[in-house]
Design a protein around this motif. Structure first.
Motif, PDB file in Angstrom:
ATOM      1  N   TYR A  15      -0.885  -3.406  -8.821  1.00 17.25           N
ATOM      2  CA  TYR A  15      -1.575  -3.428  -7.419  1.00 17.25           C
ATOM      3  C   TYR A  15      -3.050  -3.511  -7.411  1.00 17.25           C
ATOM      4  O   TYR A  15      -3.513  -4.108  -6.648  1.00 17.25           O
ATOM      5  CB  TYR A  15      -0.997  -2.317  -6.878  1.00 17.25           C
ATOM      6  CG  TYR A  15      -1.364  -2.150  -5.321  1.00 17.25           C
ATOM      7  CD1 TYR A  15      -0.937  -3.141  -4.446  1.00 17.25           C
ATOM      8  CD2 TYR A  15      -2.243  -1.154  -5.040  1.00 17.25           C
ATOM      9  CE1 TYR A  15      -1.342  -2.888  -3.019  1.00 17.25           C
ATOM     10  CE2 TYR A  15      -2.834  -1.230  -3.269  1.00 17.25           C
ATOM     11  CZ  TYR A  15      -2.330  -2.120  -2.597  1.00 17.25           C
ATOM     12  OH  TYR A  15      -2.595  -1.893  -1.367  1.00 17.25           O
ATOM     13  N   ASN A  61      -7.013   1.737   4.523  1.00 17.12           N
ATOM     14  CA  ASN A  61      -5.879   2.264   4.723  1.00 17.12           C
ATOM     15  C   ASN A  61      -5.762   3.725   4.713  1.00 17.12           C
ATOM     16  O   ASN A  61      -6.852   4.375   4.015  1.00 17.12           O
ATOM     17  CB  ASN A  61      -4.768   1.839   3.390  1.00 17.12           C
ATOM     18  CG  ASN A  61      -4.503   0.629   3.711  1.00 17.12           C
ATOM     19  OD1 ASN A  61      -3.581   0.009   4.655  1.00 17.12           O
ATOM     20  ND2 ASN A  61      -4.762  -0.353   2.580  1.00 17.12           N
ATOM     21  N   GLY A 119      -5.719  -2.095  -1.649  1.00 18.89           N
ATOM     22  CA  GLY A 119      -6.266  -1.017  -2.019  1.00 18.89           C
ATOM     23  C   GLY A 119      -7.019  -1.540  -3.624  1.00 18.89           C
ATOM     24  O   GLY A 119      -6.687  -2.550  -4.326  1.00 18.89           O
ATOM     25  N   GLY A 153      -1.717  -3.312   1.724  1.00 20.73           N
ATOM     26  CA  GLY A 153      -2.050  -2.308   0.644  1.00 20.73           C
ATOM     27  C   GLY A 153      -3.246  -3.051  -0.058  1.00 20.73           C
ATOM     28  O   GLY A 153      -3.181  -3.423  -1.308  1.00 20.73           O
ATOM     29  N   TRP A 210       0.780  -1.141   0.130  1.00 23.18           N
ATOM     30  CA  TRP A 210       0.006   0.042  -0.018  1.00 23.18           C
ATOM     31  C   TRP A 210       0.805   1.204  -0.086  1.00 23.18           C
ATOM     32  O   TRP A 210       0.472   2.217  -0.890  1.00 23.18           O
ATOM     33  CB  TRP A 210      -1.051  -0.052   1.167  1.00 23.18           C
ATOM     34  CG  TRP A 210      -1.422   1.246   1.520  1.00 23.18           C
ATOM     35  CD1 TRP A 210      -0.939   2.027   2.626  1.00 23.18           C
ATOM     36  CD2 TRP A 210      -2.458   2.200   0.920  1.00 23.18           C
ATOM     37  NE1 TRP A 210      -1.919   3.295   2.741  1.00 23.18           N
ATOM     38  CE2 TRP A 210      -2.666   3.364   1.462  1.00 23.18           C
ATOM     39  CE3 TRP A 210      -3.114   1.767  -0.427  1.00 23.18           C
ATOM     40  CZ2 TRP A 210      -3.671   4.059   0.993  1.00 23.18           C
ATOM     41  CZ3 TRP A 210      -4.148   2.448  -0.792  1.00 23.18           C
ATOM     42  CH2 TRP A 210      -4.353   4.018  -0.040  1.00 23.18           C
ATOM     43  N   ASP A 268       2.430  -1.348   6.870  1.00 23.12           N
ATOM     44  CA  ASP A 268       2.820  -1.569   5.326  1.00 23.12           C
ATOM     45  C   ASP A 268       3.175  -2.676   5.196  1.00 23.12           C
ATOM     46  O   ASP A 268       3.990  -3.456   5.739  1.00 23.12           O
ATOM     47  CB  ASP A 268       3.739  -0.472   4.992  1.00 23.12           C
ATOM     48  CG  ASP A 268       3.879  -0.399   3.464  1.00 23.12           C
ATOM     49  OD1 ASP A 268       2.970  -0.769   2.784  1.00 23.12           O
ATOM     50  OD2 ASP A 268       4.780   0.274   2.916  1.00 23.12           O
ATOM     51  N   THR A 294      -9.866  -0.277   1.037  1.00 25.18           N
ATOM     52  CA  THR A 294      -9.256  -0.995   1.845  1.00 25.18           C
ATOM     53  C   THR A 294      -9.058  -0.639   3.348  1.00 25.18           C
ATOM     54  O   THR A 294      -8.367  -1.358   4.089  1.00 25.18           O
ATOM     55  CB  THR A 294      -7.781  -0.943   1.351  1.00 25.18           C
ATOM     56  OG1 THR A 294      -7.201   0.327   1.436  1.00 25.18           O
ATOM     57  CG2 THR A 294      -7.632  -1.530  -0.159  1.00 25.18           C
ATOM     58  N   TYR A 309       2.430   2.050  -3.391  1.00 22.79           N
ATOM     59  CA  TYR A 309       1.444   2.333  -4.378  1.00 22.79           C
ATOM     60  C   TYR A 309       1.003   3.618  -4.164  1.00 22.79           C
ATOM     61  O   TYR A 309       1.004   4.338  -5.039  1.00 22.79           O
ATOM     62  CB  TYR A 309      -0.025   1.319  -4.045  1.00 22.79           C
ATOM     63  CG  TYR A 309      -1.357   1.903  -4.721  1.00 22.79           C
ATOM     64  CD1 TYR A 309      -1.391   1.570  -6.368  1.00 22.79           C
ATOM     65  CD2 TYR A 309      -2.032   2.855  -4.072  1.00 22.79           C
ATOM     66  CE1 TYR A 309      -2.686   2.290  -6.815  1.00 22.79           C
ATOM     67  CE2 TYR A 309      -3.227   3.372  -4.863  1.00 22.79           C
ATOM     68  CZ  TYR A 309      -3.391   3.341  -5.965  1.00 22.79           C
ATOM     69  OH  TYR A 309      -4.435   3.757  -6.755  1.00 22.79           O
ATOM     70  N   ARG A 310       0.934   3.950  -2.866  1.00 32.08           N
ATOM     71  CA  ARG A 310       0.530   5.370  -2.675  1.00 32.08           C
ATOM     72  C   ARG A 310       1.515   6.308  -3.015  1.00 32.08           C
ATOM     73  O   ARG A 310       1.363   7.366  -3.646  1.00 32.08           O
ATOM     74  CB  ARG A 310       0.234   5.784  -1.137  1.00 32.08           C
ATOM     75  CG  ARG A 310      -0.478   7.184  -0.889  1.00 32.08           C
ATOM     76  CD  ARG A 310      -0.781   6.943   0.715  1.00 32.08           C
ATOM     77  NE  ARG A 310       0.516   6.865   1.242  1.00 32.08           N
ATOM     78  CZ  ARG A 310       0.448   6.359   2.821  1.00 32.08           C
ATOM     79  NH1 ARG A 310      -0.725   6.373   3.417  1.00 32.08           N
ATOM     80  NH2 ARG A 310       1.497   6.117   3.474  1.00 32.08           N
TER      81      ARG A 310
END
Length: 261
Positions: free
Chosen positions: A170, A225, A242, A240, A79, A235, A223, A82-83
């Motif tokens: 992802y 998050n 998402g 993650g 996650w 993490d 998710t 990804y972010r």
């Protein structure tokens, strides 16, 4: 596995890389999946050399991890990673369009080239509305790739293309579990293409900002998050969870089809 006829004999290295990337984006080679050069070569009915070259290329693009004496593993994206990718994409694309604003759209291609971008955008928007994930992935990636080519800066185009592909990597497993793809996916590709064709810089900036915001906002909501900047608590692959939908419901981002800019 039976040899695949999907790969022609010309340009094997690039064709193999494209075919394997498509398998990853479709989820048929899932995150954490391991395979060897020999297995891939037998699957496609080709020699080991172009397969090894293609896998090395995909590793350089951040899609695969090389395991010493064990082969290759599909990268697991967390996650937090990804972010960070979405935030990097946002910063670069905002800079790109700020430069276009500063130039007053000088150097942009003619209406024929822009019309092609609009056709790509219409196809991506239609796939998003219909919740056709596999179609959406391809349409979104092609739309953003063609749109980004307009700035005529190959390093930026390649960098953003890699980010979009990783963001889709992802997103796909989480999106496949959702029955409401047509509602959560960003759908404003056509509106963005129209704004580009009309040289509407204010709308372009707003839609690109929406697109990137959407990827974080929707995925965080799905998710559980945190969408805020900074390290994501816990993490890891499970954190993650998402849904970086590349198409959207209007809060602005989803990569994908587009991961894919």
């Amino acid at each position: 596995m039976q040899p695949s006829s999907a790969v022609r004999r010309s340009s094997l290295r690039q064709q193999l890389a494209d075919a394997i990337r498509d398998e990853i984006l479709a989820g048929r080679l899932p995150a954490g999946g391991r395979f060897t050069v020999k297995e891939i070569a037998e699957h496609y009915g080709v020699s080991a050399t172009p397969v090894r070259e293609a896998l090395v290329d995909l590793s350089a693009q951040g899609l695969l991890d090389v395991e010493h004496h064990r082969g290759f593993q599909v990268r697991t994206i967390t996650w937090g990673e990804y972010r960070g990718m979405v935030e990097a994409r946002s910063l670069v694309t905002e800079g790109v369009f700020r430069n276009i604003v500063a130039r007053g759209m000088q150097g942009m291609p003619d209406d024929t080239a822009l019309a092609s971008v609009r056709r790509r955008g219409a196809a991506a928007s239609a796939a998003a509305r219909g919740g056709e994930l596999d179609v959406l992935i391809g349409c979104d990636l092609r739309f953003w790739r063609e749109l980004t080519v307009l700035i005529r800066n190959r390093p930026i185009c390649d960098f953003l293309d890699r980010l979009r592909t990783q963001i889709w990597m992802y997103s796909v497993p989480h999106l496949r579990r959702r029955p409401d793809l047509g509602e959560v996916c960003w759908q404003d590709h056509t509106a963005l293409a129209d704004a580009v064709c009309g040289r509407d810089l204010e709308t372009i900036q707003r839609l690109v900002g929406d697109y990137n915001d959407h990827a974080i906002t929707v995925m965080a909501r799905i998710t559980g998050n945190s969408g805020r900047p900074g390290p994501a608590p816990g993490d890891g692959p499970e954190a993650g969870d998402g849904d970086g939908c590349e198409t959207g419901d209007g809060d602005g981002d989803g990569d994908g089809a587009g991961t894919g800019d």
